[in-house]
Design an enzyme around this catalytic site. Structure first.
Site, PDB file in Angstrom:
ATOM      1  N   HIS A  34       2.709  -4.177  10.026  1.00 12.04           N
ATOM      2  CA  HIS A  34       1.636  -4.979  10.606  1.00 12.04           C
ATOM      3  C   HIS A  34       0.539  -4.023  11.065  1.00 12.04           C
ATOM      4  O   HIS A  34       0.673  -2.802  10.904  1.00 12.04           O
ATOM      5  CB  HIS A  34       2.170  -5.844  11.754  1.00 12.04           C
ATOM      6  CG  HIS A  34       2.976  -5.067  12.779  1.00 12.04           C
ATOM      7  ND1 HIS A  34       2.412  -4.130  13.597  1.00 12.04           N
ATOM      8  CD2 HIS A  34       4.306  -5.084  13.064  1.00 12.04           C
ATOM      9  CE1 HIS A  34       3.346  -3.604  14.373  1.00 12.04           C
ATOM     10  NE2 HIS A  34       4.510  -4.159  14.065  1.00 12.04           N
ATOM     11  N   GLU A  35      -0.507  -4.576  11.676  1.00  9.87           N
ATOM     12  CA  GLU A  35      -1.663  -3.733  12.049  1.00  9.87           C
ATOM     13  C   GLU A  35      -1.287  -2.637  13.041  1.00  9.87           C
ATOM     14  O   GLU A  35      -1.961  -1.607  13.109  1.00  9.87           O
ATOM     15  CB  GLU A  35      -2.794  -4.584  12.625  1.00  9.87           C
ATOM     16  CG  GLU A  35      -3.560  -5.401  11.604  1.00  9.87           C
ATOM     17  CD  GLU A  35      -2.908  -6.752  11.329  1.00  9.87           C
ATOM     18  OE1 GLU A  35      -1.742  -6.949  11.753  1.00  9.87           O
ATOM     19  OE2 GLU A  35      -3.549  -7.592  10.680  1.00  9.87           O
ATOM     20  N   HIS A  37       1.438  -0.771  12.950  1.00  8.70           N
ATOM     21  CA  HIS A  37       1.852   0.364  12.114  1.00  8.70           C
ATOM     22  C   HIS A  37       0.624   1.005  11.438  1.00  8.70           C
ATOM     23  O   HIS A  37       0.515   2.229  11.373  1.00  8.70           O
ATOM     24  CB  HIS A  37       2.789  -0.114  11.003  1.00  8.70           C
ATOM     25  CG  HIS A  37       4.098  -0.671  11.466  1.00  8.70           C
ATOM     26  ND1 HIS A  37       4.436  -1.988  11.298  1.00  8.70           N
ATOM     27  CD2 HIS A  37       5.157  -0.085  12.082  1.00  8.70           C
ATOM     28  CE1 HIS A  37       5.656  -2.203  11.769  1.00  8.70           C
ATOM     29  NE2 HIS A  37       6.117  -1.064  12.269  1.00  8.70           N
ATOM     30  N   ASP A 150       6.397   1.283  22.090  1.00 10.68           N
ATOM     31  CA  ASP A 150       7.776   1.711  22.327  1.00 10.68           C
ATOM     32  C   ASP A 150       7.719   2.924  23.255  1.00 10.68           C
ATOM     33  O   ASP A 150       7.934   4.068  22.834  1.00 10.68           O
ATOM     34  CB  ASP A 150       8.439   2.033  20.989  1.00 10.68           C
ATOM     35  CG  ASP A 150       8.480   0.803  20.098  1.00 10.68           C
ATOM     36  OD1 ASP A 150       9.357  -0.029  20.295  1.00 10.68           O
ATOM     37  OD2 ASP A 150       7.587   0.658  19.246  1.00 10.68           O
TER      38      ASP A 150
HETATM   39  P1  AMP Z   1       9.025   0.198  14.005  1.00 13.64           P
HETATM   40  O1  AMP Z   1       8.780  -0.109  12.560  1.00 13.64           O
HETATM   41  O2  AMP Z   1       9.105  -1.001  14.875  1.00 13.64           O
HETATM   42  O3  AMP Z   1      10.140   1.185  14.198  1.00 13.64           O
HETATM   43  O4  AMP Z   1       7.718   0.956  14.507  1.00 13.64           O
HETATM   44  C1  AMP Z   1       7.267   2.117  13.868  1.00 13.64           C
HETATM   45  C2  AMP Z   1       6.201   2.762  14.704  1.00 13.64           C
HETATM   46  O5  AMP Z   1       5.112   1.858  14.872  1.00 13.64           O
HETATM   47  C3  AMP Z   1       6.696   3.120  16.121  1.00 13.64           C
HETATM   48  O6  AMP Z   1       6.145   4.375  16.495  1.00 13.64           O
HETATM   49  C4  AMP Z   1       6.130   2.013  16.953  1.00 13.64           C
HETATM   50  O7  AMP Z   1       5.908   2.378  18.295  1.00 13.64           O
HETATM   51  C5  AMP Z   1       4.810   1.731  16.251  1.00 13.64           C
HETATM   52  N1  AMP Z   1       4.365   0.385  16.561  1.00 13.64           N
HETATM   53  C6  AMP Z   1       5.076  -0.768  16.432  1.00 13.64           C
HETATM   54  N2  AMP Z   1       4.361  -1.826  16.875  1.00 13.64           N
HETATM   55  C7  AMP Z   1       3.186  -1.324  17.331  1.00 13.64           C
HETATM   56  C8  AMP Z   1       2.017  -1.909  17.929  1.00 13.64           C
HETATM   57  N3  AMP Z   1       1.928  -3.212  18.153  1.00 13.64           N
HETATM   58  N4  AMP Z   1       0.999  -1.082  18.260  1.00 13.64           N
HETATM   59  C9  AMP Z   1       1.077   0.245  18.032  1.00 13.64           C
HETATM   60  N5  AMP Z   1       2.139   0.857  17.467  1.00 13.64           N
HETATM   61  C10 AMP Z   1       3.180   0.083  17.125  1.00 13.64           C
END
Ligand code: AMP
Length: 288
Positions: A34-35, A37, A150
């Site tokens: 999503h945005e 990432h 996170d």
């Molecule tokens: P995930 O795929 O959930 O493991 O997230 C991968 C990376 O994207 C991690 O470093 C998350 O902290 C970051 N991330 C996830 N959601 C967001 C968001 N809404 N805003 C900024 N970074 C994000």
């Protein structure tokens, strides 16, 4: 865009880039992008010659009762989004490529990983630290991009990099939100329409706490009690934790100072959502 499924293939490209002295930014993800990432990819593109994204739903960081099997996946869509961002390589190994049958080495941490999410998800940070150690050893990034959404993961990784002398700069990126304030997350797709509406209570409560802090309230216990009472107004919200912690150690503090983190985890139905703000950051926009 290169799609590398094996460690050998990813390393072949990394060696070519290193030989040319290109800087490499790594954005680790579990996919279903999503945005939020994509904002990491954009930051990496600004800072580095090469941007690598990893897409890997890391089984090691899921507990036995957690959502590994139903975690949303759509690799083709992820690739289209990454290509549109100008990402140079996506590293997307199978679990068997990352963890051989007799894998038995782990990167573990005390203190920073123990409270907050570590309390209800006891294996998560060991899984995160172990997989990121492997990714750093495969991609050799100059910089690694991680979301402030996170916040404990970011603090854990910063501490691991410091304690174990990894030669990588960890860059924290601002939380990207939906118009109504809900932090973007792959897990938001689990929410029914009614749950999606109820989930607004997280950002609304954090924003109210930000306003209290801006008005001069610093007592952590009072702020936590206030946030708990705000969350309790939403019948679908089931609180896991509401805490105010030091930004580096993730340990509870008595009075809020700039850089401290106000963090919460709340179940809406069966979906566990997390959100936070760092004291001193701009007010969360909850319009819409
Ligand atoms: P995930 O795929 O959930 O493991 O997230 C991968 C990376 O994207 C991690 O470093 C998350 O902290 C970051 N991330 C996830 N959601 C967001 C968001 N809404 N805003 C900024 N970074 C994000």
């Amino acid at each position: 865009m290169i799609i590398a499924k094996t460690i050998e293939e990813a390393r072949k490209h990394v060696w070519e880039w290193k030989a040319r002295e290109y800087s490499i930014g790594l954005c680790p993800t579990m996919g279903y992008l999503h945005e939020g990432h994509l904002s990491l990819m954009q930051a990496s593109k600004r800072d580095n010659d090469i941007t690598v994204a990893s897409v890997f739903v890391n089984p090691m960081q899921f507990g036995p009762t957690e959502d590994l099997a139903k975690y949303p996946r759509d690799f083709e869509r992820d690739c289209r989004m990454l290509e549109a961002e100008g990402v140079d390589m996506v590293f997307a190994p199978e679990p068997s490529e990352m963890y051989l049958d007799d894998f038995c080495t782990f990167v573990d941490m005390t203190l920073v990983s123990e409270g907050l999410c570590g309390r209800s998800r006891p294996v998560m940070f060991r899984g995160v630290c172990t997989v990121l150690t492997k990714l750093i050893n495969i991609i050799y990034p100059n910089r690694m991009y991680m979301g402030k959404k996170d916040c404990q993961q970011l603090a854990v990784v910063r501490r691991m990099v410091r304690d174990l002398n990894f030669n990588v700069e960890v860059v924290g990126c601002a939380t990207v939100r939906e118009e109504d304030g809900l932090a973007k997350s792959s897990r938001n797709t689990y929410l029914s329409e009614a749950e999606r509406l109820a989930s607004r209570v997280l950002s609304r409560t954090l924003r109210a706490a930000q306003e209290k802090i801006a008005a001069g309230q610093t007592d952590a216990e009072e702020l936590i009690a206030f946030m708990r009472s705000e969350l309790a107004k939403e019948p679908m919200a089931d609180i896991d934790y509401v805490e105010i912690v030091d930004g580096l150690t993730m340990q509870p503090i008595p009075a809020v100072r700039e850089g401290d983190v106000v963090a919460m985890a709340v179940r809406i139905g069966t979906t566990r959502l997390i959100d936070n703000f760092i004291a001193g950051d701009p007010l969360i926009d909850i319009a819409g």
